[in-house]
Design a protein around this motif. Structure first.
Motif, PDB file in Angstrom:
ATOM      1  N   CYS A   1       0.690  -1.143  -0.205  1.00  0.00           N
ATOM      2  CA  CYS A   1       0.013  -0.016   0.034  1.00  0.00           C
ATOM      3  C   CYS A   1       0.861   1.240   0.127  1.00  0.00           C
ATOM      4  O   CYS A   1       0.500   2.144  -0.752  1.00  0.00           O
ATOM      5  CB  CYS A   1      -0.906   0.015   1.124  1.00  0.00           C
TER       6      CYS A   1
ATOM      7  N   HIS B   1       1.016   4.931  -2.354  1.00  0.00           N
ATOM      8  CA  HIS B   1       0.270   6.182  -1.711  1.00  0.00           C
ATOM      9  C   HIS B   1       0.943   6.806  -0.795  1.00  0.00           C
ATOM     10  O   HIS B   1       0.675   7.919  -0.325  1.00  0.00           O
ATOM     11  CB  HIS B   1      -0.946   5.552  -1.044  1.00  0.00           C
TER      12      HIS B   1
ATOM     13  N   ILE C   1      -5.497   8.273   0.697  1.00  0.00           N
ATOM     14  CA  ILE C   1      -6.130   7.067   1.337  1.00  0.00           C
ATOM     15  C   ILE C   1      -5.701   7.141   2.807  1.00  0.00           C
ATOM     16  O   ILE C   1      -5.944   5.916   3.555  1.00  0.00           O
ATOM     17  CB  ILE C   1      -5.886   5.519   0.557  1.00  0.00           C
TER      18      ILE C   1
ATOM     19  N   GLY D   1      -9.294  11.772   2.792  1.00  0.00           N
ATOM     20  CA  GLY D   1      -8.712  10.484   2.843  1.00  0.00           C
ATOM     21  C   GLY D   1     -10.047   9.416   3.009  1.00  0.00           C
ATOM     22  O   GLY D   1     -11.392   9.548   2.420  1.00  0.00           O
ATOM     23  N   ILE D   2      -9.701   8.381   3.625  1.00  0.00           N
ATOM     24  CA  ILE D   2     -11.033   7.309   3.596  1.00  0.00           C
ATOM     25  C   ILE D   2     -11.281   7.212   5.138  1.00  0.00           C
ATOM     26  O   ILE D   2     -12.004   5.957   5.767  1.00  0.00           O
ATOM     27  CB  ILE D   2     -10.597   6.072   2.996  1.00  0.00           C
TER      28      ILE D   2
ATOM     29  N   TRP E   1     -15.128   5.857   6.019  1.00  0.00           N
ATOM     30  CA  TRP E   1     -15.558   4.696   5.361  1.00  0.00           C
ATOM     31  C   TRP E   1     -15.758   3.648   6.294  1.00  0.00           C
ATOM     32  O   TRP E   1     -15.409   3.671   7.401  1.00  0.00           O
ATOM     33  CB  TRP E   1     -14.216   4.351   4.454  1.00  0.00           C
TER      34      TRP E   1
ATOM     35  N   SER F   1     -16.340   2.589  -5.477  1.00  0.00           N
ATOM     36  CA  SER F   1     -16.263   3.622  -4.465  1.00  0.00           C
ATOM     37  C   SER F   1     -17.420   3.567  -3.822  1.00  0.00           C
ATOM     38  O   SER F   1     -18.495   3.082  -3.895  1.00  0.00           O
ATOM     39  CB  SER F   1     -15.961   4.920  -5.086  1.00  0.00           C
TER      40      SER F   1
ATOM     41  N   TYR G   1     -13.515   2.332  -9.630  1.00  0.00           N
ATOM     42  CA  TYR G   1     -11.903   3.003  -9.662  1.00  0.00           C
ATOM     43  C   TYR G   1     -11.309   2.439 -11.079  1.00  0.00           C
ATOM     44  O   TYR G   1     -11.857   1.367 -11.450  1.00  0.00           O
ATOM     45  CB  TYR G   1     -11.143   2.305  -8.296  1.00  0.00           C
TER      46      TYR G   1
ATOM     47  N   SER H   1      -6.595  14.951  -2.686  1.00  0.00           N
ATOM     48  CA  SER H   1      -6.320  13.778  -4.060  1.00  0.00           C
ATOM     49  C   SER H   1      -6.297  14.703  -5.347  1.00  0.00           C
ATOM     50  O   SER H   1      -7.114  15.630  -5.479  1.00  0.00           O
ATOM     51  CB  SER H   1      -7.321  12.807  -4.068  1.00  0.00           C
TER      52      SER H   1
END
Length: 297
Positions: A52, A56, A87, A94-95, A98, A112, A118, A152
């Protein structure tokens, strides 16, 4: 003639409607994850195996800075330039807001929370092969990652690639639910296959692609042109990569080849990830690579 035109219009409308439904982004429901709890410690191992931070975190980031997943790295391709998004655990940029199910949806279906596809520069095609528990553990680890308020940046893509609905067609052609390498594998090779194919997504760089950007499974790990247009990414099949399993495992740990050359480019970050795994896992990846069929066969 009028009836024919009406019939053709009806058939066209049905085909269009069917195509629209077929390319609708999917989702994972919370019910599918009921009863599962994550282990952050186990999730950290998944985080490094899945690479990851390589895309990122900031380019060249080291140490704890690799946990700041603010995005921004640019990846050139034949279809345009993709920019890694933020992320991190920031709720707006970011996330951080979520749910676990939305995280799983992104990783396994490439969709998403807003119901948009995506682009497959994000390797959900590989992550969908991961064990659900591993991804739940990954989400548990993610909760402790730092937040960044960096916005982003948009991808730089031309038409028709800028139309995300087109990705739904691509998914129909390319999403797989099985591993590329099958057959009678040892326990170690099976573990290595899981790490290389489902988490580390090695094939994303080391396997050639077809005209639509899908991986050519008939030439698995046979090397590929560098998307940047500069040079090629080497084959990992044993007829081309003749290092011993021990030498491969050592390279994944310290980045030095048997001839004392060192890893360069994006592989530097990959090595930083692999060095966080256990020696047994690095040897398992090496065993898997030694079990690959020759390039092009």
């Amino acid at each position: 003639m009028r009836k024919l035109v009406i019939s053709l219009a009806a058939v066209g409308a049905i085909a269009l409607g069917g195509g629209w439904l077929a390319t609708t982004p999917g989702s994972v429901s919370p019910a599918e994850l009921a009863g599962l709890s994550g282990d952050p410690l186990a999730g950290e191992a998944v985080f490094w195996a899945a690479g990851c931070a390589s895309c990122h975190a900031a380019s060249g980031a080291e140490g704890q800075a690799r946990l700041v997943l603010a995005g921004g790295q640019r990846f050139v391709s034949d279809f345009g330039t993709f920019v890694a998004p933020n992320i991190s655990m920031h709720a707006e940029q970011g996330i951080g807001d979520w749910t676990q199910a939305e995280f799983m949806t992104a990783l396994t279906l490439g969709s998403s929370p807003e119901g948009r596809h995506y682009y497959p520069a994000f390797p959900y095609t590989a992550y969908r092969l991961a064990e659900t528990q591993d991804l739940v553990d990954l989400w548990a680890f993610w909760q402790g990652l730092p937040a960044s308020d960096t916005a982003s940046q948009p991808h730089d893509l031309g038409f028709p690639f800028s139309v995300r609905r087109v990705v739904g067609v691509w998914n129909i052609l390319n999403l797989q639910d099985d591993f590329a390498i099958t057959g009678d594998l040892t326990e170690e090779q099976t573990r290595g296959r899981y790490l290389a194919e489902a988490l580390a997504h090695c094939a994303e760089c080391h396997t050639p692609r077809d005209a639509l950007g899908g991986l050519d499974r008939g030439r698995w790990m046979a090397g590929a042109p560098n998307p940047s247009g500069s040079g090629t990414i080497p084959a990992l099949t044993p007829d081309k990569l003749t290092w011993s399993a021990g030498e491969i495992a050592a390279y994944l740990n310290d980045g030095f080849t048997p001839s004392f050359d060192s890893a360069g480019g994006h592989m530097v970050s990959v090595i930083a990830n692999m060095a966080m795994l256990t020696e047994a896992d690095r040897l398992a990846i090496a065993a898997y690579l030694k079990a690959l069929p020759p390039a092009g066969e």
